[in-house]
Design an enzyme around this catalytic site. Sequence first.
Site, PDB file in Angstrom:
ATOM      1  N   SER A 177       3.885   2.378   1.749  1.00  0.00           N
ATOM      2  CA  SER A 177       4.733   2.946   2.811  1.00  0.00           C
ATOM      3  C   SER A 177       6.171   3.134   2.321  1.00  0.00           C
ATOM      4  CB  SER A 177       4.749   2.036   4.032  1.00  0.00           C
ATOM      5  OG  SER A 177       3.471   2.003   4.618  1.00  0.00           O
ATOM      6  N   ASP A 199      10.380  -5.397  -2.516  1.00  0.00           N
ATOM      7  CA  ASP A 199       9.814  -5.784  -1.214  1.00  0.00           C
ATOM      8  C   ASP A 199       8.661  -6.738  -1.519  1.00  0.00           C
ATOM      9  OD1 ASP A 199       9.522  -5.337   1.733  1.00  0.00           O
ATOM     10  OD2 ASP A 199       7.557  -4.631   1.090  1.00  0.00           O
ATOM     11  N   CYS A 211       9.349  -9.519   5.087  1.00  0.00           N
ATOM     12  CA  CYS A 211       9.089  -9.446   6.526  1.00  0.00           C
ATOM     13  C   CYS A 211       8.906 -10.860   7.053  1.00  0.00           C
ATOM     14  CB  CYS A 211       7.888  -8.553   6.829  1.00  0.00           C
ATOM     15  SG  CYS A 211       6.390  -8.970   5.948  1.00  0.00           S
ATOM     16  N   PRO A 250       0.793  -1.247   0.000  1.00  0.00           N
ATOM     17  CA  PRO A 250       0.000   0.000   0.000  1.00  0.00           C
ATOM     18  C   PRO A 250       0.820   1.290   0.000  1.00  0.00           C
ATOM     19  CG  PRO A 250       0.053  -0.916   2.205  1.00  0.00           C
ATOM     20  CD  PRO A 250       0.850  -1.855   1.331  1.00  0.00           C
ATOM     21  N   ASP A 253       2.148  -7.428 -13.561  1.00  0.00           N
ATOM     22  CA  ASP A 253       2.851  -8.516 -12.893  1.00  0.00           C
ATOM     23  C   ASP A 253       4.334  -8.169 -12.916  1.00  0.00           C
ATOM     24  OD1 ASP A 253       4.207 -10.883 -12.236  1.00  0.00           O
ATOM     25  OD2 ASP A 253       2.579 -12.121 -13.042  1.00  0.00           O
TER      26      ASP A 253
END
Lengths: 170, 306
Positions: free
Chosen positions: B113, B179, B232, B111, B159
């Site tokens: 950040s 990421d 993460c 989203p 994609d």
Amino acid sequence: MSESSDAENRSNRFDRLPATPAEREVPGRVARSEVLDYWADRYGIPSETFDQKTFWEKGAGKIWVVDGDHPSPIAVEGLGMTCLRTRQEFWKPTTDFVQRFGELATDCVVVLSDDEAARFMSGDEQAVAWDGDWGYLIAARETAGDAVPLGVGLYTYGTLDSMVPKGRRR
Amino acid sequence: MGVNPLDRYESLVDDPTAFRAACDRPLPTTVRVNTIKSSAERTRRALDDEGVAYDPVSWADDLLTLPDSSPGDSWAFAHGWLHGQEEVSALPSLALDPQPGETVWCACAAPGSKATHTAALMADQGNVVANDSSLGRLSALRHNAQRLGVTATTVTRADARSYSLNPFAFDAFDRALVDVPCSCEGTVRKNPDVLTEWTMDHVESLAEIQTDILCRAVQATRAGGIVVYSTCTFAPEENEAVLDRVLAAEDCRVVEWDAPAGLETDPGITAWAGERYDPQVERATRVYPHRNDTGGFFCARLEVGA
């Protein structure tokens, strides 16, 4: 690159604004010079602020500001940020634009108390003390020693109507 | 119900008890100051003015923890000066070290950040190409980018594995931030469900996607350019193993990156579950929750070959 060759506004792509009205090919499309004049004449935002920025239209009258330049037209999902609604009698700046560039404004900035600012952020209409121009004003509040913009309000007949979009209200 | 995936990592951490205890605690609330609109110093004064308590994060000027409020509660947030962001999620943009005027690809940006942090580090000058494959997630990305006042951005929907530069006038990125979607084990303090939903099959299918996206990023970045890979998750299959495969397939190398002073980190691992990885992966950065009271994170800085 030249402006859109098929001379009409399309909703699925961005077209760079012509530099001046004389270079306009698409009916109703504003020119970069007119946008810069609007920021400078109504709000006192210096035109040099946008020396490195280009302005684009996607969808009828919706103007976007982006850093640097790109091929025009360009088919992408987003280009910089929306800044202005044109193709209507009174042009309307966006909340996001005045939060980003509105601190440079010297005119048409109404500074609200925190109580007024809270009503403004909830989307309400309210009576405010203002003896300047009518129409779209930058609503600001004082913080850290500065008048910091919150959004756009429509001032008519002693009343400021909040234009803060639903997704930004609190 | 399967095994708790965190059991797998007890041999990797210095203090397994502290690691498990940290994973069980809720995460502190952190915000990033949006330096496109206000300095960290002015934002702290504004928070003082309105009586909102905050604590500085020792390793980053523009990060604050909020001991007794939510990110959206303050006037500073209403002005677009704050963005709710977990502190370790500020690492990849710092590792990327983007410069004003550059062209940077955020391959899986929503989203937003990290893409908006990247734009802020570039002083909102240049072009952050923020891409995501999901229209719904792009809408959140656009909302965040607009709210934070980012003009140095282009948003695309594609994609990332087969990304095309066709809309643009340039033929390579200066830098890329990869990421990737991951098993999110490191977000367990925010969302404990990641443990119950965890399967090895999912990890393996994610690793394939991650490898393909990182390969595409290396290909789309100019010689000498920088690619940052981050997740993460703690899972080596999604971290060092992905780097190992990309190092073998593409012209790039993992380079040293000094994490900010004050942030305790661990190096990448070179062996796991009977596999050995390219020794370069040791230059990657692991962040375990108990070391700094944060979420878990993995980050590597790659340089693209000539």
